[in-house]
Structure formats: structure tokens, C-alpha cells
Design an enzyme around this catalytic site. Structure first.
Site, PDB file in Angstrom:
ATOM      1  N   MET A 157     -11.656  -5.447   5.795  1.00  0.00           N
ATOM      2  CA  MET A 157     -10.779  -4.514   6.505  1.00  0.00           C
ATOM      3  C   MET A 157     -10.398  -5.126   7.856  1.00  0.00           C
ATOM      4  SD  MET A 157     -10.117  -1.952   4.586  1.00  0.00           S
ATOM      5  CE  MET A 157      -9.107  -1.118   5.822  1.00  0.00           C
ATOM      6  N   SER A 210       0.850  -1.193   0.000  1.00  0.00           N
ATOM      7  CA  SER A 210       0.000   0.000   0.000  1.00  0.00           C
ATOM      8  C   SER A 210       0.880   1.235   0.000  1.00  0.00           C
ATOM      9  CB  SER A 210      -0.892   0.010   1.243  1.00  0.00           C
ATOM     10  OG  SER A 210      -1.411   1.312   1.435  1.00  0.00           O
ATOM     11  N   HIS A 212      -8.371   1.159  -3.909  1.00  0.00           N
ATOM     12  CA  HIS A 212      -9.281   1.011  -2.776  1.00  0.00           C
ATOM     13  C   HIS A 212      -9.941   2.363  -2.510  1.00  0.00           C
ATOM     14  CE1 HIS A 212      -9.492   0.105   1.876  1.00  0.00           C
ATOM     15  NE2 HIS A 212     -10.678   0.195   1.322  1.00  0.00           N
ATOM     16  N   ASP A 260      -6.670  -6.002   4.691  1.00  0.00           N
ATOM     17  CA  ASP A 260      -6.018  -4.697   4.645  1.00  0.00           C
ATOM     18  C   ASP A 260      -5.985  -4.083   6.046  1.00  0.00           C
ATOM     19  OD1 ASP A 260      -5.077  -2.214   3.955  1.00  0.00           O
ATOM     20  OD2 ASP A 260      -6.770  -1.657   2.675  1.00  0.00           O
ATOM     21  N   HIS A 313      -1.333  -1.491  -4.247  1.00  0.00           N
ATOM     22  CA  HIS A 313      -2.555  -1.060  -3.562  1.00  0.00           C
ATOM     23  C   HIS A 313      -2.543   0.457  -3.412  1.00  0.00           C
ATOM     24  CE1 HIS A 313      -6.016  -1.833  -0.908  1.00  0.00           C
ATOM     25  NE2 HIS A 313      -5.543  -0.858  -0.145  1.00  0.00           N
ATOM     26  N   ASP A 329      -4.623   3.691  -2.041  1.00  0.00           N
ATOM     27  CA  ASP A 329      -5.699   4.097  -1.129  1.00  0.00           C
ATOM     28  C   ASP A 329      -6.205   5.490  -1.461  1.00  0.00           C
ATOM     29  OD1 ASP A 329      -5.985   1.893   0.777  1.00  0.00           O
ATOM     30  OD2 ASP A 329      -3.887   2.322   1.261  1.00  0.00           O
ATOM     31  N   MET A 348     -11.955   4.701  -0.535  1.00  0.00           N
ATOM     32  CA  MET A 348     -12.557   5.015   0.764  1.00  0.00           C
ATOM     33  C   MET A 348     -13.188   6.393   0.631  1.00  0.00           C
ATOM     34  SD  MET A 348      -9.515   3.475   3.083  1.00  0.00           S
ATOM     35  CE  MET A 348      -8.416   3.529   1.685  1.00  0.00           C
ATOM     36  N   MET A 384      -8.756   8.383  -0.306  1.00  0.00           N
ATOM     37  CA  MET A 384      -9.531   8.834   0.855  1.00  0.00           C
ATOM     38  C   MET A 384     -10.039  10.255   0.636  1.00  0.00           C
ATOM     39  SD  MET A 384      -7.138   7.472   3.939  1.00  0.00           S
ATOM     40  CE  MET A 384      -6.427   5.828   3.948  1.00  0.00           C
TER      41      MET A 384
HETATM   42  C1  DX5 Z   1      -6.031   1.906   5.669  1.00  0.00           C
HETATM   43  C2  DX5 Z   1      -5.662   1.573   4.254  1.00  0.00           C
HETATM   44  C3  DX5 Z   1      -4.564   0.597   4.140  1.00  0.00           C
HETATM   45  C4  DX5 Z   1      -3.287   0.989   4.824  1.00  0.00           C
HETATM   46  C5  DX5 Z   1      -2.783  -0.232   5.518  1.00  0.00           C
HETATM   47  O1  DX5 Z   1      -7.252   2.533   5.728  1.00  0.00           O
HETATM   48  O2  DX5 Z   1      -6.769   1.060   3.531  1.00  0.00           O
HETATM   49  O3  DX5 Z   1      -4.337   0.142   2.809  1.00  0.00           O
HETATM   50  O4  DX5 Z   1      -2.286   1.488   3.978  1.00  0.00           O
HETATM   51  O5  DX5 Z   1      -1.669   0.115   6.253  1.00  0.00           O
HETATM   52  P1  DX5 Z   1      -0.888  -0.880   7.203  1.00  0.00           P
HETATM   53  O6  DX5 Z   1      -0.497  -2.096   6.400  1.00  0.00           O
HETATM   54  O7  DX5 Z   1       0.269  -0.062   7.627  1.00  0.00           O
HETATM   55  O8  DX5 Z   1      -1.820  -1.238   8.343  1.00  0.00           O
HETATM   56 ZN    ZN Z   2      -6.401   0.036   1.568  1.00  0.00          ZN
END
Ligand code: DX5
Ligand code: ZN
Length: 229
Positions: A134, A7, A63, A172, A30, A32, A65, A34
Site C-alpha cells: 500500500m 481501481s 482487494h 496501490d 482492481h 476494492d 480491506m 471495504m
Molecule cells: C485505497 C484503495 C485503492 C484506491 C486507490 O484504499 O485500495 O485501490 O482506489 O486510489 P488512487 O489511485 O486514487 O490513490
Molecule cells: Zn485497492
């Protein structure tokens, strides 16, 4: 075969291209997204995904969010996403949104927060290629793995087996060398890791270490019921 998905949330965004190039030995990238509404953090949007596209040979696992993901599916697909995962909690019209992802020509993922009952996805299994369980509350990297997720992963795997479909189960949050074997044993086959990979001195070595931590589990065929039916 277990897939590792670094990620980029935990990478240095000022040298994103270099960071991405350092994990060529992974299976997916990956990404993310947000929006500061669905989760209390803001990251990047389609322009950055578009810039990353030529910088990686890995499939981009995006992903989302974000609230009302249906408004952005086309943009992320056009920017170069290979998988688009949307949260059950983020849209009122999940069936429509998942169909929109499929129609945009990319793989379809559906994600659940740790407190969302698994039955919320029971009636859309025919539409998805991947379920994202999650294992932390989304929003930040480096959080602690929620242990009760193991039972959820096992139940999700049983649900997939019953469906007879070939659906990946991604996890994740808090995935590292100690938790990775546990989630794989429970039935996950796509492992996202942020801090464990980009927080390490050598991200590519961290990818290999994660694979090594799985031992023979890392070679296991996907789709074999492991825990309970
Ligand atoms: C959190 C993200 C993850 C995040 C995971 O909301 O969706 O993808 O990067 O991070 P680690 O592996 O550090 O928990
Ligand atoms: Zn993620």
C-alpha cells in the site's frame, strides 16, 4: 511487462458496467472491498462482484480491506474473483487464510499497510502469487503517494528475488503519471490507479497515458533485480 489495474473505487457506481467497459485496454480490474471496520469506508460485496463478472474480460483483482477475510474468501471466489488479496493486519491466522484463498482456486495476494514491517510476510512467500504494497493508508481514493514506499518496494523486490519465486509486486494509492515510473524503477510491476484513471475525462486514454509515462520501463521483464539485493 508492467500491468495496469484501474481501481473502480473512483468510478461512477451508478454506471459501473459502462465504467468497467471503458478500461478494456487495461490488464486487470482492481475491485476494492471495504467493511467500515478495517478501513473507515464501506464499498461493495460479493453480489456486485458477481454482477461485474460478465461485464469485463479483465481478470478481477479483488482487494479485501475487511476484518477476518477468511469468513468471505469462498464467497468472493465464487462471485468471480481471479485474485484475492488479504491484509496481513486483518487476520490473526495469515497462513490459514492464504491457504484458504489458494484452495478456493484463485490467485493469492497479501497486502501490507504503509506502517507494517515487510518481515511480516517473509514466512508466507511460498504461499503467495502477489504482494500488495500500500502506497497510501487504505480507505479512500485520491490520496497522496507516501514517498517512503519506494524503499519498501525495493526491499520487497529484493525479498522476492531471494525467494526465487515469481511473485508480482503491486502498488496501490497515489499512482499517476509522475509516481508510476518511480514505483516501477523500485521494483513494482502491477500498478493500481483509481483517480488517475476514472477521474480523467477518458479512462481508456488515461490507461494509455500511464503506460506512456513509463517509457521503456513499461516493457521491462518482471523478476529482474533493479535496486539492491
Ligand atoms: C485505497 C484503495 C485503492 C484506491 C486507490 O484504499 O485500495 O485501490 O482506489 O486510489 P488512487 O489511485 O486514487 O490513490
Ligand atoms: Zn485497492
Amino acid at each position: 511487462m508492467i500491468k495496469i489495474a484501474p481501481s473502480i473505487l473512483s468510478s461512477d457506481f451508478s454506471i459501473l458496467a459502462e465504467e468497467v467497459a471503458s478500461v478494456k485496454n487495461a490488464d486487470l480490474l482492481h475491485v476494492d472491498i471495504m467493511d467500515g471496520h478495517f478501513v473507515p469506508n464501506i464499498t461493495i460485496g460479493p453480489p456486485v462482484v458477481r454482477c461485474l463478472r460478465p461485464r469485463t474480460g479483465l481478470p478481477m483483482d479483488v482487494h479485501l480491506m475487511i476484518e477476518r477475510p477468511e469468513n468471505y474468501i469462498r464467497q468472493f471466489a465464487d462471485a468471480g474473483a481471479d485474485i484475492l488479496t488479504i491484509h496481513v493486519e486483518a487476520t490473526t491466522h495469515l497462513n490459514r487464510a492464504l491457504n484458504m484463498v489458494a484452495e478456493s482456486g484463485v490467485k493469492v495476494g497479501v497486502a501490507l499497510n504503509p506502517a507494517t514491517p515487510l518481515c511480516f510476510i517473509e514466512d508466507v512467500l511460498d504461499l503467495v502469487d502477489m504482494i500488495l504494497i500500500m502506497t497510501v493508508n487504505p480507505g479512500f481514493g485520491g490520496q497522496e503517494f507516501i514517498k517512503s514506499s519506494l524503499d519498501r518496494i525495493a526491499r520487497a523486490r529484493a525479498m522476492v528475488e531471494r525467494s526465487g519465486r515469481n511473485i508480482d509486486i503491486e502498488v496501490d494509492g497515489g499512482i499517476a503519471n509522475d509516481t508510476a515510473p518511480l514505483v516501477v524503477k523500485a521494483g513494482a510491476n502491477v500498478l493500481v490507479a483509481g483517480q488517475a484513471i476514472f477521474g480523467a475525462d477518458s479512462p481508456s486514454k488515461a490507461v494509455e497515458d500511464l503506460r506512456r509515462a513509463l517509457g521503456p520501463l513499461g516493457q521491462e521483464a518482471v523478476g529482474v533485480p533493479r535496486v539492491r539485493a
